[in-house]
Scaffold this active site. Structure first.
Site, PDB file in Angstrom:
ATOM      1  CE1 TYR A 148      -3.793   2.804   0.956  1.00 20.05           C
ATOM      2  CE2 TYR A 148      -2.240   3.222   2.601  1.00 20.05           C
ATOM      3  CZ  TYR A 148      -3.200   3.459   1.882  1.00 20.05           C
ATOM      4  OH  TYR A 148      -4.031   4.724   1.740  1.00 20.05           O
ATOM      5  CG  ASP A 243       5.713   3.556   0.693  1.00 24.16           C
ATOM      6  OD1 ASP A 243       6.264   4.364   1.809  1.00 24.16           O
ATOM      7  OD2 ASP A 243       4.630   3.666   0.198  1.00 24.16           O
ATOM      8  CE  LYS A 271       1.316   4.845   8.340  1.00 24.76           C
ATOM      9  NZ  LYS A 271       1.143   4.175   7.039  1.00 24.76           N
TER      10      LYS A 271
HETATM   11  C1  LIG Z   1       0.478   4.686   5.629  1.00 29.39           C
HETATM   12  C2  LIG Z   1       1.109   4.519   4.572  1.00 29.39           C
HETATM   13  C3  LIG Z   1       1.446   5.220   3.312  1.00 29.39           C
HETATM   14  C4  LIG Z   1       0.127   6.439   3.398  1.00 29.39           C
HETATM   15  O1  LIG Z   1       0.516   7.314   4.526  1.00 29.39           O
HETATM   16  P1  LIG Z   1      -0.460   8.332   5.120  1.00 29.39           P
HETATM   17  O2  LIG Z   1       0.003   9.384   5.852  1.00 29.39           O
HETATM   18  O3  LIG Z   1      -1.557   7.618   5.362  1.00 29.39           O
HETATM   19  O4  LIG Z   1      -1.194   9.137   3.517  1.00 29.39           O
HETATM   20  C5  LIG Z   1       2.004   5.285   2.298  1.00 29.39           C
HETATM   21  N1  LIG Z   1       2.863   4.089   2.458  1.00 29.39           N
HETATM   22  C6  LIG Z   1       2.920   3.205   3.297  1.00 29.39           C
HETATM   23  C7  LIG Z   1       4.018   2.025   3.095  1.00 29.39           C
HETATM   24  C8  LIG Z   1       2.285   3.349   4.477  1.00 29.39           C
HETATM   25  O5  LIG Z   1       2.245   2.607   5.442  1.00 29.39           O
END
Ligand SMILES: *Cc1c(COP(=O)(O)O)cnc(C)c1O
Length: 434
Positions: A148, A243, A271
């Site tokens: 994701y 990512d 995060k």
């Molecule tokens: C949480 C997440 C996102 C999206 O981040 P948001 O701050 O919720 O937009 C993108 N990539 C990864 C791997 C994530 O865990």
């Protein structure tokens, strides 16, 4: 043990919320649709605990989905935030904290020379992909089924049927043109990577992957698979984007790049680097990053980007995470928790596959010996998970309200929290056999 009681206040708030907020929530998984029942409204958090509006206490293994590696309301983070707030909350002009946080991220992450801050992980991946397309002069993006990357249009693409690498939109409202520029591959499949790059490599701008996929449970990948991505992208002139929105500063200070010893061309963050405030970032080599405005032709901007309060929260968090032995201790605690959960399941005769990496864990109700791909996650026993989730909630333990999410541990969780969780799990596993 804290057996939970009434949820009347949460239920009342949910009813009010549903009138004025679609589905009553501002992010869909919060609505408990995947487990049934009514979501808890949280009043406060402290260390490893959250307290709902009815006064029930829970040991929290969600940690706001990853940011809270220090636990809730860490005193030093709170103090830094409140001090920053007294000087004003936003200026729309440069501030010192954003320079310091950028220096910190660049120093920690392998191969990173420059970074730009945004306000969410979604913005980070969206901007990284625009930049990768500009830097390579190519349009195609490759992603993996089970990863994701936020909810930008070109990343809301799921695997099509069968072995086709052409995807289908995983949301309504995504234009066919976006879907057509994204290819989707299975995780852990070397040949599929080689085949696609041999066929379309010259048109691929970037391959984006969660190097530690943690958005469908935890799907740990072979290092050799990640190495293959490194080699294949290099050979075909495509950029490799890690990512690290979840894994950055969690699996190691230098994220999965440090953990696996593989340096991507670009990385995205979120995060943890915001310390619980809305922050994302994307970075890479100087020659790529300097294509961004104001130096280059790639437009990207943000009213609240580099926000002074959010930057201070991130800085303070990264300082604490950088203490010697931090990740080692968190890793050991995670290992203990997961071994205790596995033992409790085995004791009750419940088939459970578990895995973990520093401060993150997956558990799957399945007889599979290794869950490392999307199809394997989807084959797990969701009904059993739902009963486990609600059983644990009654015992005062809060896991993610979906069978398809990872668990998170913070540095605030203690041995006593793990003991209590394992004891509760043993009771709940025991009740699952029917
Ligand atoms: C949480 C997440 C996102 C999206 O981040 P948001 O701050 O919720 O937009 C993108 N990539 C990864 C791997 C994530 O865990």
């Amino acid at each position: 043990m804290h057996k939970t009681e009434s949820h009347v206040r949460s239920e009342n708030l949910y009813e009010r919320a549903r009138r004025v907020i679609p589905g009553g929530v501002n992010s869909p998984v919060r609505a408990f649709r995947a487990v049934g029942g009514s979501p808890l409204f949280i009043a406060r958090g402290s260390g490893p605990y959250i307290f709902d509006v009815d006064g029930n206490r829970y040991i929290d293994f969600v940690g706001s989905w990853g940011p809270l590696i220090l636990g809730h309301a860490h005193p030093q983070v709170l103090q830094a935030i409140s001090q920053a707030c007294r000087h004003g909350t936003t200026f729309g002009a440069p501030c010192q904290a954003e320079v310091e946080l950028a220096e910190r991220v660049v120093a920690a992450y392998p191969g990173l020379e420059q970074v730009r801050f945004v306000s969410s992980g979604t913005e980070a991946t969206m901007s990284a992909i625009r930049l990768a397309r500009a830097a390579t002069g190519r349009d195609l993006i490759v992603k993996f089924s089970g990863c994701y990357h936020g909810h930008a249009d070109h990343l809301l693409v799921a695997a099509g049927s069968g072995l086709a690498t052409f995807g289908t939109a995983s949301s309504a409202g995504v234009p066919a043109g976006f879907v057509g520029a994204t290819r989707v591959l299975p995780l852990d499949d070397d040949q599929a990577v080689r085949d696609l790059l041999a066929r379309e490599g010259a048109a691929i701008a970037a391959v984006i992957i969660e190097p530690v996929p943690a958005n469908h449970g935890l799907l740990l990948q072979r290092k050799a698979f990640l190495n293959l991505l490194r080699d294949e992208t290099r050979r075909h002139g495509a950029l490799l984007i890690f990512d690290e929105v979840i894994s950055g500063f969690r699996v190691a200070r230098g994220g999965a790049a440090e953990y696996y010893g593989i340096t991507p061309d670009m990385a995205t963050f979120g995060k943890i680097i915001g310390g619980g405030m809305p922050v994302g970032a994307f970075g890479g080599r100087r020659d790529v990053m300097e294509q961004l405005a104001p130096l280059g032709p790639v437009y990207q901007a943000g009213t609240l980007s580099g926000n002074p309060v959010a930057m201070i929260a991130g800085l303070t968090t990264l300082d604490l995470v950088s203490a010697p032995g931090f990740h080692q201790r968190l890793g050991m605690m995670t290992d203990t928790l997961v071994r205790r959960l596995a033992a409790a399941a085995a004791g009750a005769g419940i088939a459970l596959f578990t895995n973990h990496v520093c401060g993150m864990f997956g558990f799957f109700f399945t007889t599979e010996r290794n869950v490392d791909r999307y199809e394997k996650v989807m084959a797990c026993d969701v009904e059993r998970f739902k009963r486990f989730f609600h059983g644990m909630l009654k015992e005062g333990v809060y896991f993610a309200p979906s069978a398809f999410e990872a668990g998170f541990l913070s540095a605030a969780h203690t041995e006593a929290d793990i003991d209590a969780t394992a004891a509760a799990a043993a009771r709940v596993f025991g009740s699952l056999k029917d």
